[in-house]
Motif scaffolding. Sequence first.
Motif, PDB file in Angstrom:
ATOM      1  N   TYR A  96      26.958  21.440  32.811  1.00 19.91           N
ATOM      2  CA  TYR A  96      27.110  22.785  33.371  1.00 19.91           C
ATOM      3  C   TYR A  96      25.802  23.565  33.293  1.00 19.91           C
ATOM      4  N   VAL A  97      25.716  24.593  34.145  1.00 16.61           N
ATOM      5  CA  VAL A  97      24.680  25.598  34.032  1.00 16.61           C
ATOM      6  C   VAL A  97      25.349  26.949  33.869  1.00 16.61           C
ATOM      7  N   VAL A  98      24.769  27.795  33.048  1.00 14.76           N
ATOM      8  CA  VAL A  98      25.250  29.164  32.878  1.00 14.76           C
ATOM      9  C   VAL A  98      24.143  30.098  33.346  1.00 14.76           C
ATOM     10  N   GLU A  99      24.490  30.961  34.294  1.00 12.94           N
ATOM     11  CA  GLU A  99      23.511  31.882  34.861  1.00 12.94           C
ATOM     12  C   GLU A  99      23.162  32.977  33.865  1.00 12.94           C
ATOM     13  N   PRO A 100      22.002  33.630  34.039  1.00 11.80           N
ATOM     14  CA  PRO A 100      21.624  34.719  33.126  1.00 11.80           C
ATOM     15  C   PRO A 100      22.684  35.806  33.089  1.00 11.80           C
ATOM     16  N   ASP A 101      22.672  36.557  31.989  1.00  8.90           N
ATOM     17  CA  ASP A 101      23.684  37.603  31.805  1.00  8.90           C
ATOM     18  C   ASP A 101      23.724  38.585  32.964  1.00  8.90           C
ATOM     19  N   GLY A 102      22.570  38.821  33.579  1.00  4.56           N
ATOM     20  CA  GLY A 102      22.539  39.744  34.709  1.00  4.56           C
ATOM     21  C   GLY A 102      23.405  39.292  35.858  1.00  4.56           C
ATOM     22  N   ALA A 103      23.682  37.973  35.915  1.00  9.70           N
ATOM     23  CA  ALA A 103      24.549  37.441  36.965  1.00  9.70           C
ATOM     24  C   ALA A 103      25.967  37.253  36.461  1.00  9.70           C
ATOM     25  N   GLY A 104      26.269  37.877  35.318  1.00  8.20           N
ATOM     26  CA  GLY A 104      27.633  37.809  34.798  1.00  8.20           C
ATOM     27  C   GLY A 104      27.879  36.675  33.827  1.00  8.20           C
ATOM     28  N   GLY A 105      26.832  35.888  33.517  1.00 11.58           N
ATOM     29  CA  GLY A 105      27.002  34.803  32.560  1.00 11.58           C
ATOM     30  C   GLY A 105      27.958  33.732  33.053  1.00 11.58           C
ATOM     31  N   THR A 106      28.068  33.547  34.343  1.00  8.13           N
ATOM     32  CA  THR A 106      29.019  32.593  34.895  1.00  8.13           C
ATOM     33  C   THR A 106      28.515  31.161  34.745  1.00  8.13           C
ATOM     34  N   GLU A 107      29.445  30.236  34.525  1.00  6.26           N
ATOM     35  CA  GLU A 107      29.087  28.833  34.409  1.00  6.26           C
ATOM     36  C   GLU A 107      29.570  28.058  35.627  1.00  6.26           C
ATOM     37  N   ARG A 108      28.794  27.042  35.977  1.00  9.21           N
ATOM     38  CA  ARG A 108      29.134  26.177  37.103  1.00  9.21           C
ATOM     39  C   ARG A 108      28.908  24.730  36.701  1.00  9.21           C
ATOM     40  N   ALA A 109      29.740  23.844  37.198  1.00  8.91           N
ATOM     41  CA  ALA A 109      29.532  22.413  36.988  1.00  8.91           C
ATOM     42  C   ALA A 109      28.421  21.938  37.910  1.00  8.91           C
ATOM     43  N   LEU A 110      27.436  21.271  37.333  1.00 10.95           N
ATOM     44  CA  LEU A 110      26.332  20.724  38.121  1.00 10.95           C
ATOM     45  C   LEU A 110      26.499  19.232  38.389  1.00 10.95           C
ATOM     46  N   VAL A 111      26.896  18.479  37.348  1.00 12.96           N
ATOM     47  CA  VAL A 111      27.094  17.041  37.501  1.00 12.96           C
ATOM     48  C   VAL A 111      28.417  16.662  36.834  1.00 12.96           C
ATOM     49  N   ASP A 112      29.372  16.222  37.647  1.00 15.09           N
ATOM     50  CA  ASP A 112      30.683  15.795  37.164  1.00 15.09           C
ATOM     51  C   ASP A 112      30.858  14.330  37.557  1.00 15.09           C
ATOM     52  N   PRO A 113      30.771  13.409  36.608  1.00 13.59           N
ATOM     53  CA  PRO A 113      30.874  11.989  36.962  1.00 13.59           C
ATOM     54  C   PRO A 113      32.156  11.632  37.707  1.00 13.59           C
ATOM     55  N   MET A 114      33.271  12.307  37.384  1.00 12.29           N
ATOM     56  CA  MET A 114      34.521  11.987  38.066  1.00 12.29           C
ATOM     57  C   MET A 114      34.522  12.493  39.503  1.00 12.29           C
ATOM     58  N   ALA A 115      33.808  13.579  39.758  1.00 12.37           N
ATOM     59  CA  ALA A 115      33.681  14.050  41.141  1.00 12.37           C
ATOM     60  C   ALA A 115      32.815  13.096  41.957  1.00 12.37           C
ATOM     61  N   LEU A 116      31.818  12.504  41.287  1.00 10.64           N
ATOM     62  CA  LEU A 116      30.973  11.529  41.970  1.00 10.64           C
ATOM     63  C   LEU A 116      31.722  10.231  42.223  1.00 10.64           C
ATOM     64  N   ASP A 117      32.615   9.869  41.306  1.00 11.47           N
ATOM     65  CA  ASP A 117      33.311   8.585  41.384  1.00 11.47           C
ATOM     66  C   ASP A 117      34.657   8.700  40.676  1.00 11.47           C
ATOM     67  N   PRO A 118      35.739   8.959  41.417  1.00 15.82           N
ATOM     68  CA  PRO A 118      37.060   9.140  40.789  1.00 15.82           C
ATOM     69  C   PRO A 118      37.569   7.912  40.031  1.00 15.82           C
ATOM     70  N   SER A 119      36.941   6.744  40.230  1.00 17.10           N
ATOM     71  CA  SER A 119      37.385   5.555  39.496  1.00 17.10           C
ATOM     72  C   SER A 119      37.056   5.632  38.012  1.00 17.10           C
ATOM     73  N   GLY A 120      36.139   6.529  37.631  1.00  8.81           N
ATOM     74  CA  GLY A 120      35.736   6.652  36.235  1.00  8.81           C
ATOM     75  C   GLY A 120      34.677   5.671  35.800  1.00  8.81           C
ATOM     76  N   LEU A 121      34.167   4.852  36.731  1.00  7.25           N
ATOM     77  CA  LEU A 121      33.190   3.828  36.370  1.00  7.25           C
ATOM     78  C   LEU A 121      31.763   4.351  36.329  1.00  7.25           C
TER      79      LEU A 121
END
Length: 687
Positions: A96-121
């Motif tokens: 994940y990345v978390v934006e600076p507090d000025g942007a509300g401190g929001t977090e976003r997923a940057l790299v999710d292996p399951m999103a890249l490959d739902p098989s889990g491999l």
Amino acid sequence: MTRESYPAAPREETADVLHGITVPDPYRWLEDPESPETERWLVAQAELFKRESEPQRFKSRIAELLKSGSVGAPAWRGGRYFFSRRTPEQEHAVYYVVEPDGAGGTERALVDPMALDPSGLTTLDAVQPDKEGRLLAYQISVGGDEESVLYVVDVATGTRIEGPIDRCRYSPIAWLPGGEAFYYVRRLPSTEVPEDERQFHRRVYLHRVGTSTEDDVMIFGDGMKMTNYYGVSVSRDGRWLQISASEGTAPRNDLWVADLTASPADRPELRVVQEGVDAQTGLVFGRDGRLYVHTDRDAPRARVCVTDPSRPEFEAWRDLIPQDPEAVLSDFAILDDLDSPVMLVGWTRHAISEITVHDLATGERIGQVPTPGLGSIGGISERPEGGHEAWFGYTDNTTPPTIQRYDARTGETTLWAASPGAVDVPEVRTEQVVYRSGDGTDVRMLIISPASGEGPRPTILYGYGGFGISMTPGYSASILSWVEAGGVYAIANLRGGGEEGEDWHRAGMLAHKQNVFDDFHAAAEHLIETGVTTAGQLGISGGSNGGLLVGAALTQRPDLYRAVVCSAPLLDMIRYEKFGLGATWNVEYGSADDPEQFGWLRSYSPYHHVEEGVRYPATLFTVFQSDTRVHPLHAWKMCAALQHATAGDGPILLRNETEVGHGARSISRTVDLSADTLTFMARQLGL
């Protein structure tokens, strides 16, 4: 079980004559995983394992305890911070990345292996944000082969802007300021090297983002040893390039630096810091203009020295944090947004972690960082631009991973992030004992047992003893499940590991490898003599180099152990260099090409010490078909040999798993493997 109960495995007359000695290898045909004979044998072994391993126990409890999830320490870059987390429902951790507090401190997923490959491999092997936090380089591999492919994404949009770049296994990424280029390590194309050397021949390159890799400039490594590994880093301010080289896994490195303000990035003028020295050294270029040297040169438990970057050579070093007589210096961090800047120094004292506080100018110890308990601390990090805060990971035998925050202004440590899942951890008792090995050496062992009641109990003894790797306390769903069910789990800090520094490692490598096995036998005898367990209730477990350990243990002292779990092991020590990454380990074990070293290897090589008519312990081999580090042929050959030879009534079984490798795997695969091994142990040890 009788010999007739096992799948047929013809014994051949194959043998090598090495240094005038005949070395039989009756199961060499099993080295070919694609032959019809091997495939038939593996299918039959799978059917046997399935019959002998049901009903499976422990699975639901291990899964529950793994619902703790996990969390990683933050990496701060340009106001953003990056971290990993696995929630209870996830198969893999997400970055994940978390934006600076000025942007509300929001977090976003940057790299999710399951999103890249739902098989889990697909697994996430490594990540490295650039210095400004605008770009992220990450490496992934599929099916456990660890053959990392490199990509770069734009952090703001999540868009891939670079990749795939292949042949990046174990590659560091060293960004230059501005995110326009980075140094990295890549193997030569397979077309340029012999087929049996394709895993080797690494080089350091400079890559400019947005250009073809065909235009990458080779910076370093040409003409050097084919088994070399390289490290590369660039200082926070972008001025200093650091390149290290080590022959395979040798406990020593050569080291060079270049001033990138005095020479171009694609032709850096490298200056020797150390070369041909039997020591490990790394550099940190401080924000205060000083060069900090972390080294075990003339200090097997390590020390921190200081010098001027213009004088990086050994003669200019002066001690800042001297070697401790008992603790091993593991890492350090500098906090300088204070009236008096300090250095935090991480230590392991007999495998237990601690952090001390020192005056940065003099090295004088002025305090200690409060930690949650007697456990393991994973790396101390600070903000690249400086500050008064530091973060470190913490775990122990009953605490899932947490991230702690230390504030140097207040001297307080607080919980920064906990593993996200709530779990009901069983109450256990943990003690560290000291026992004496066969040559009189004192060795430590951690014993985890039920909180109430006395032994003897079914006990699993675990060890590793190699490559300077330390066995330190850590949260384990498998261990807790075993102890909750009434068993004992013991972890021995054998020679060959790093628990007592580099001398401890070297006392268990090369010609001294037998010390590791002797330490392990002595641990078993101590557990029996002190009433923790009995020989009929004692099982042993180890993986990789630890698989070699338990393989040697079961052939040297079959009377001492009732059951063995041997995972991803090295067992044919005469031919190990010919497969996987074996050629990088002859600096740890020795080479059969050398007459003297051949003698060491032959003296303990488990596969070559299997004798007919011996009552061997019940043994389960667990191996992974996509393992490109330790080829499963070691376990296949040893399994066939034991099934042929044993006069014992305990089963010799093989669990051969496909589409996974030596390292990272999905949580569900972890649960299944752990449940199968504990089920086997429980059945054999009477739990």
